[in-house]
Structure formats: structure tokens, C-alpha cells
Design a protein around this motif. Sequence first.
Motif, PDB file in Angstrom:
ATOM      1  N   ALA A   1     -38.018  18.462   7.788  1.00  0.00           N
ATOM      2  CA  ALA A   1     -37.356  18.644   6.500  1.00  0.00           C
ATOM      3  C   ALA A   1     -35.865  18.911   6.682  1.00  0.00           C
ATOM      4  CB  ALA A   1     -38.005  19.783   5.723  1.00  0.00           C
ATOM      5  N   LEU A   2     -35.505  19.553   7.808  1.00  0.00           N
ATOM      6  CA  LEU A   2     -34.098  19.833   8.093  1.00  0.00           C
ATOM      7  C   LEU A   2     -33.925  19.848   9.602  1.00  0.00           C
ATOM      8  CD1 LEU A   2     -31.906  22.548   6.375  1.00  0.00           C
ATOM      9  CD2 LEU A   2     -31.754  22.115   8.809  1.00  0.00           C
ATOM     10  N   THR A   3     -33.024  19.033  10.107  1.00  0.00           N
ATOM     11  CA  THR A   3     -32.768  18.967  11.539  1.00  0.00           C
ATOM     12  C   THR A   3     -31.297  19.258  11.805  1.00  0.00           C
ATOM     13  OG1 THR A   3     -34.482  17.276  11.810  1.00  0.00           O
ATOM     14  CG2 THR A   3     -32.920  17.544  13.614  1.00  0.00           C
ATOM     15  N   LEU A   4     -31.049  20.158  12.733  1.00  0.00           N
ATOM     16  CA  LEU A   4     -29.689  20.524  13.124  1.00  0.00           C
ATOM     17  C   LEU A   4     -29.426  19.951  14.500  1.00  0.00           C
ATOM     18  CD1 LEU A   4     -27.196  22.206  12.256  1.00  0.00           C
ATOM     19  CD2 LEU A   4     -28.226  24.158  13.428  1.00  0.00           C
ATOM     20  N   ILE A   5     -28.320  19.212  14.638  1.00  0.00           N
ATOM     21  CA  ILE A   5     -27.956  18.543  15.894  1.00  0.00           C
ATOM     22  C   ILE A   5     -26.558  18.988  16.287  1.00  0.00           C
ATOM     23  CG2 ILE A   5     -27.591  16.322  17.015  1.00  0.00           C
ATOM     24  CD1 ILE A   5     -29.310  15.367  14.336  1.00  0.00           C
ATOM     25  N   ALA A   6     -26.389  19.364  17.532  1.00  0.00           N
ATOM     26  CA  ALA A   6     -25.068  19.788  18.002  1.00  0.00           C
ATOM     27  C   ALA A   6     -24.760  19.139  19.342  1.00  0.00           C
ATOM     28  CB  ALA A   6     -25.016  21.310  18.123  1.00  0.00           C
ATOM     29  N   VAL A   7     -23.494  18.779  19.522  1.00  0.00           N
ATOM     30  CA  VAL A   7     -23.041  18.163  20.777  1.00  0.00           C
ATOM     31  C   VAL A   7     -22.375  19.242  21.622  1.00  0.00           C
ATOM     32  CG1 VAL A   7     -21.561  16.431  21.831  1.00  0.00           C
ATOM     33  CG2 VAL A   7     -22.708  15.934  19.667  1.00  0.00           C
ATOM     34  N   VAL A   8     -22.998  19.557  22.728  1.00  0.00           N
ATOM     35  CA  VAL A   8     -22.450  20.562  23.643  1.00  0.00           C
ATOM     36  C   VAL A   8     -21.371  19.953  24.524  1.00  0.00           C
ATOM     37  CG1 VAL A   8     -23.035  22.242  25.452  1.00  0.00           C
ATOM     38  CG2 VAL A   8     -24.694  21.712  23.645  1.00  0.00           C
ATOM     39  N   ARG A   9     -21.573  18.678  24.874  1.00  0.00           N
ATOM     40  CA  ARG A   9     -20.642  18.003  25.784  1.00  0.00           C
ATOM     41  C   ARG A   9     -20.718  16.505  25.530  1.00  0.00           C
ATOM     42  NH1 ARG A   9     -21.932  16.579  31.323  1.00  0.00           N
ATOM     43  NH2 ARG A   9     -23.930  17.657  31.004  1.00  0.00           N
ATOM     44  N   GLY A  10     -19.569  15.828  25.570  1.00  0.00           N
ATOM     45  CA  GLY A  10     -19.550  14.390  25.384  1.00  0.00           C
ATOM     46  C   GLY A  10     -19.484  13.994  23.921  1.00  0.00           C
ATOM     47  N   ALA A  11     -20.122  12.868  23.589  1.00  0.00           N
ATOM     48  CA  ALA A  11     -20.075  12.352  22.222  1.00  0.00           C
ATOM     49  C   ALA A  11     -21.350  11.554  21.951  1.00  0.00           C
ATOM     50  CB  ALA A  11     -18.843  11.468  22.019  1.00  0.00           C
ATOM     51  N   ALA A  12     -21.702  11.460  20.667  1.00  0.00           N
ATOM     52  CA  ALA A  12     -22.890  10.704  20.253  1.00  0.00           C
ATOM     53  C   ALA A  12     -22.639  10.121  18.871  1.00  0.00           C
ATOM     54  CB  ALA A  12     -24.131  11.596  20.246  1.00  0.00           C
TER      55      ALA A  12
ATOM     56  N   GLU B   1     -17.667  16.714  21.044  1.00  0.00           N
ATOM     57  CA  GLU B   1     -17.997  18.023  21.593  1.00  0.00           C
ATOM     58  C   GLU B   1     -17.737  19.136  20.586  1.00  0.00           C
ATOM     59  OE1 GLU B   1     -16.357  20.734  25.257  1.00  0.00           O
ATOM     60  OE2 GLU B   1     -16.919  18.647  25.713  1.00  0.00           O
ATOM     61  N   GLY B   2     -18.764  19.945  20.339  1.00  0.00           N
ATOM     62  CA  GLY B   2     -18.650  21.055  19.400  1.00  0.00           C
ATOM     63  C   GLY B   2     -19.007  20.704  17.972  1.00  0.00           C
ATOM     64  N   ASP B   3     -19.111  19.399  17.666  1.00  0.00           N
ATOM     65  CA  ASP B   3     -19.480  18.992  16.303  1.00  0.00           C
ATOM     66  C   ASP B   3     -20.963  19.279  16.058  1.00  0.00           C
ATOM     67  OD1 ASP B   3     -16.931  18.048  16.090  1.00  0.00           O
ATOM     68  OD2 ASP B   3     -17.475  15.918  16.057  1.00  0.00           O
ATOM     69  N   ALA B   4     -21.284  19.496  14.799  1.00  0.00           N
ATOM     70  CA  ALA B   4     -22.678  19.708  14.398  1.00  0.00           C
ATOM     71  C   ALA B   4     -23.003  18.790  13.232  1.00  0.00           C
ATOM     72  CB  ALA B   4     -22.911  21.164  14.006  1.00  0.00           C
ATOM     73  N   ALA B   5     -24.252  18.357  13.171  1.00  0.00           N
ATOM     74  CA  ALA B   5     -24.718  17.524  12.062  1.00  0.00           C
ATOM     75  C   ALA B   5     -26.025  18.091  11.540  1.00  0.00           C
ATOM     76  CB  ALA B   5     -24.921  16.078  12.513  1.00  0.00           C
ATOM     77  N   MET B   6     -26.232  17.925  10.244  1.00  0.00           N
ATOM     78  CA  MET B   6     -27.492  18.320   9.632  1.00  0.00           C
ATOM     79  C   MET B   6     -28.093  17.108   8.951  1.00  0.00           C
ATOM     80  SD  MET B   6     -26.788  22.067   7.940  1.00  0.00           S
ATOM     81  CE  MET B   6     -28.212  21.831   6.867  1.00  0.00           C
ATOM     82  N   VAL B   7     -29.354  16.817   9.270  1.00  0.00           N
ATOM     83  CA  VAL B   7     -30.105  15.760   8.593  1.00  0.00           C
ATOM     84  C   VAL B   7     -31.053  16.454   7.621  1.00  0.00           C
ATOM     85  CG1 VAL B   7     -31.653  13.804   8.853  1.00  0.00           C
ATOM     86  CG2 VAL B   7     -29.938  14.270  10.609  1.00  0.00           C
ATOM     87  N   CYS B   8     -30.790  16.274   6.341  1.00  0.00           N
ATOM     88  CA  CYS B   8     -31.522  17.006   5.303  1.00  0.00           C
ATOM     89  C   CYS B   8     -32.519  16.098   4.589  1.00  0.00           C
ATOM     90  CB  CYS B   8     -30.543  17.616   4.302  1.00  0.00           C
ATOM     91  SG  CYS B   8     -29.237  18.594   5.054  1.00  0.00           S
ATOM     92  N   THR B   9     -33.311  15.398   5.354  1.00  0.00           N
ATOM     93  CA  THR B   9     -34.298  14.482   4.807  1.00  0.00           C
ATOM     94  C   THR B   9     -35.329  14.198   5.880  1.00  0.00           C
ATOM     95  OG1 THR B   9     -34.652  12.243   3.951  1.00  0.00           O
ATOM     96  CG2 THR B   9     -32.828  12.557   5.451  1.00  0.00           C
ATOM     97  N   THR B  10     -36.523  13.827   5.473  1.00  0.00           N
ATOM     98  CA  THR B  10     -37.546  13.438   6.443  1.00  0.00           C
ATOM     99  C   THR B  10     -37.437  11.970   6.826  1.00  0.00           C
ATOM    100  OG1 THR B  10     -39.098  13.005   4.639  1.00  0.00           O
ATOM    101  CG2 THR B  10     -39.174  15.196   5.651  1.00  0.00           C
ATOM    102  N   ALA B  11     -36.483  11.256   6.240  1.00  0.00           N
ATOM    103  CA  ALA B  11     -36.291   9.836   6.562  1.00  0.00           C
ATOM    104  C   ALA B  11     -35.845   9.684   8.023  1.00  0.00           C
ATOM    105  CB  ALA B  11     -35.259   9.223   5.628  1.00  0.00           C
TER     106      ALA B  11
END
Length: 289
Positions: A36-47, A61-71
Motif C-alpha cells: 500500500a505504501l513503499t518507501l525507497i531511498a538511495v544510499v549510494r549511486g543513482a537509480a 544519493e540521499g533522495d527518497a521516493a514514496m510509491v503510494c499505490t499497489t500498482a
Amino acid sequence: MDALGDLLRGVRADGALFNRAVLSGPWESEHSEGAALTLIAVVRGAARIAAASGEPRTLREGDAAMVCTTAPFTLSTAGGASDACELVTGAYELESSVGCRLVSMLPPLLVVPAGDDCMPILELIAAEVAADRPGRQYVMDRMLDWMLACTLREWFDLPDACPPGWYRALGDDVVGPALHAMHDEPAHPWTVASLAARAQVSRAAFARNFAELVGRPPMAYLTEWRMTLAAELLAEPGATVAAVAGQVGYADGFSFSDAFKRIRGTAPSNYRASLNAGRAASGSLRAAG
């Protein structure tokens, strides 16, 4: 407690799923059954992250993303990135009414650039995921909650963010005091007049400003918030309709039931029965497994 704090209270990690990955070269990771909610963070590098809707975004690096859907969503190598990428993800399964209310107010994908508030906890999460120490799951759950709060607060303050109207209204001199009052004392017999008195303006000015900033009249907002809290209370063992009615500001169960059915689409007794049935089915599946 402010409005954001109330919503975050309903999003609490409990046995959350964590993953730490160090990836190099061309890579791609598909998440076909999102939480239902996924938190993703980049510790090193890029994605690069691509969700079901919206343009793909690059996470550095250091950015965070939130996916707020089950899609489904996909993580992959960022264009031109040659260095290894270290990612940490944490997934919530939201069962609470308050938590679902928060997610419904957010876009399917939001990205927050690296900031001083979140970077220290990100490094701690990465270290804890890699370790195997006593109490590891509990510590990571609390760290994930902390990271979620930091990420949301920073995103809400971005110039190009589109947070719900009530968040912007919290800082308004007229509407802010009323919102704080509703969330501090949801069972209080609030009226437009008493809320306007908190804001020290006329009833007409208060009602107009509230509707413009929040997107609905003050009494409609209060009723929706009370019914969200009521849904949480009905989920507690031994809860009764009459007791919950009093906890959210209703003198009798009849008027409460009418309001709950109007907002939630079902009677509170039926809602509670469906929760109990769901728990029983879940318990049977666990026992069978």
C-alpha cells in the motif's frame, strides 16, 4: 497533535518488509505486487523509478521516493550511471483507516531530494538492514516510521508539491487554529461560531476562508475526521457503537450511525462485523499454514 501528526499516527510499521540491495552494471527490478505504501531511498549511486502513472524519475544519493499505490513499479539503472547503486526499501501494509486516508491524499509517486533531516536516518537504516542484531525488526520498524515522517514533511514543503489543502491551511492565521482545535479535541461540540471564535474572525469570514483553503466546509471536514477516527476505534477489541459514538462527539448511537453510514457507506455495526470476519479468516489461514 496536528493534522499531519494525526495521519502519521495511523501509519505505523509492524513487521515491515525491508530490503537492501547493492546493484551494478545494467539492472532492472520489477515490483509487480506493490504494498500500500513503499518507501525507497538511495544510499549510494543513482537509480531510475517508473510508476504506473507519471514520468519516470531519477533518484540520486540521499533522495527518497514514496510509491503510494499497489500498482506495479520498476527500479532500474539510471542513464549513464556506471557506479554501484545501493538501495534500501521498506514496505507498509496499511490496514488502518487513518493510514489509508493519508495515502489517498498523496500522488502515486512522490520524490524528495536529499536533505539534512533525512540523510542521518537513511544511513542508520542501511546499517541496521545489513546487520543481524537482537531486536532488529523492531528497530527498523521505528526507523522506517521516522524516515516516512521526514520524507513527507520535506515533500509537503517543496514548492512544486501538491499536498492536501488542510496541510497548507495549518499555517493560516484564520484556518490553522480551527484545524488544530478539531484534531486536538474531536469530541468537543464544535460549531462554526465556536471555531470562528478560536480564529477571532466572524463566522462568515471563517467559513469562507476554511472552504477556500481546505476544499470543504468546516463541519463537513470535522464529520469526515470524526468518522475516520471512529473507524479506527471500531477496530479495537470489545468496541461498541455507543462507546465509539461518545468518543467522537455524538450523544447517541443513532445520530452517530447515520453520520457513519453517510460518510463510510455502511453502518458502524456492519463495519465492525466485517473487520471481525476478516480477522477470523486471516487467523484461519495462518493456522492452516
